[in-house]
Design an enzyme around this catalytic site. Sequence first.
Site, PDB file in Angstrom:
ATOM      1  CB  CYS A  24      -0.937   6.516  14.665  1.00  0.00           C
ATOM      2  SG  CYS A  24      -0.515   6.289  13.124  1.00  0.00           S
ATOM      3  CG  ASP A  25      -5.058   2.744  11.733  1.00  0.00           C
ATOM      4  OD1 ASP A  25      -4.214   3.594  11.084  1.00  0.00           O
ATOM      5  OD2 ASP A  25      -5.932   2.224  11.386  1.00  0.00           O
ATOM      6  CB  THR A  26      -0.311   3.972   9.265  1.00  0.00           C
ATOM      7  OG1 THR A  26      -0.956   5.071   9.660  1.00  0.00           O
ATOM      8  CG2 THR A  26      -1.600   3.288   8.644  1.00  0.00           C
ATOM      9  CB  CYS A  66       3.059  11.135  10.220  1.00  0.00           C
ATOM     10  SG  CYS A  66       1.749  12.125  10.950  1.00  0.00           S
ATOM     11  CD  GLU A  97      -7.297   7.722   2.865  1.00  0.00           C
ATOM     12  OE1 GLU A  97      -6.680   7.251   3.567  1.00  0.00           O
ATOM     13  OE2 GLU A  97      -8.569   7.333   2.531  1.00  0.00           O
ATOM     14  CG  HIS A 146      -9.767  -1.306   5.550  1.00  0.00           C
ATOM     15  ND1 HIS A 146     -10.745  -0.206   5.804  1.00  0.00           N
ATOM     16  CD2 HIS A 146      -8.603  -1.090   6.263  1.00  0.00           C
ATOM     17  CE1 HIS A 146     -10.006   0.641   6.559  1.00  0.00           C
ATOM     18  NE2 HIS A 146      -8.845   0.432   6.964  1.00  0.00           N
ATOM     19  CG  PHE A 185      -4.487   2.052  -0.730  1.00  0.00           C
ATOM     20  CD1 PHE A 185      -5.435   1.247  -1.387  1.00  0.00           C
ATOM     21  CD2 PHE A 185      -5.203   3.118   0.220  1.00  0.00           C
ATOM     22  CE1 PHE A 185      -6.718   1.349  -0.980  1.00  0.00           C
ATOM     23  CE2 PHE A 185      -6.565   3.015   0.556  1.00  0.00           C
ATOM     24  CZ  PHE A 185      -7.522   1.939  -0.312  1.00  0.00           C
ATOM     25  CB  CYS A 208      -2.497  10.149  16.481  1.00  0.00           C
ATOM     26  SG  CYS A 208      -2.227  11.516  15.489  1.00  0.00           S
TER      27      CYS A 208
HETATM   28  S1  SF4 Z   1      -3.198   9.041  12.737  1.00  0.00           S
HETATM   29 FE1  SF4 Z   1      -0.960   8.339  12.282  1.00  0.00          FE
HETATM   30  S2  SF4 Z   1      -0.615   8.871  10.198  1.00  0.00           S
HETATM   31 FE2  SF4 Z   1      -2.522  10.115  11.133  1.00  0.00          FE
HETATM   32  S3  SF4 Z   1      -1.897  11.781  11.873  1.00  0.00           S
HETATM   33 FE3  SF4 Z   1      -1.907  10.653  13.536  1.00  0.00          FE
HETATM   34  S4  SF4 Z   1       0.317   9.607  13.562  1.00  0.00           S
HETATM   35 FE4  SF4 Z   1       0.115  10.673  11.459  1.00  0.00          FE
END
Ligand code: SF4
Length: 197
Positions: free
Chosen positions: A41-43, A34, A99, A191, A28, A38
Amino acid sequence: MPQPSWKVNEIFYSIQGEGKHTGMPAVFVRLAGCSMNCPFCDTQYAAREGKETDSAHLLQTLAQWPAKTVIITGGEPAEQDLTGLIAVLKKAGYAVHLETNGSIDTDVSRADFVCVSPKKYVSPEMLKKADVIKIVVGQNTDLDDLQKYYAYENTHTQIYLQPESNKQENIDLCVKLLKNHPSARLSLQTHKLANIR
Ligand code: SF4
């Protein structure tokens, strides 16, 4: 001549946990940044933190693992020179999976597999390019939007519904929706269920 570089949050070797290629070992490459923000968002850490990484360093890092598939993820990869990154990886012999949230219409024609997961905004052109449209489904999901995405389903493009945060109420909602639209598929974040990093 300076080498191309990207702001990279992390590079790690693991197992694809969700969607069509669940269970596949792959490296990965998580690009930083970004602008979508959101709430689920988990990242989020990837939106903030990243280190400039040039192509030589990137390929050197990838070479330590036997997998020949690279999954480019984020953050939102298309906020950087994604087409250039795909080209570098393809030239080095990797299968490239992507992705993306699909908000930026980008040339991804050299990628081997494109997963578009629409969020607040998605480019219709990117939906047309998707091998998979992965829709995160939660209690606040606008079901009218689902109908809009279903319209892009064809022999090339498969729809996956993925319960937000693996919550049981969202799994139940996905199952109900899938039973009404049986050509779509369920994507679980295996995962997380299996505690795989
Ligand atoms: S989930 Fe996270 S990485 Fe994906 S579009 Fe939303 S803010 Fe961006």
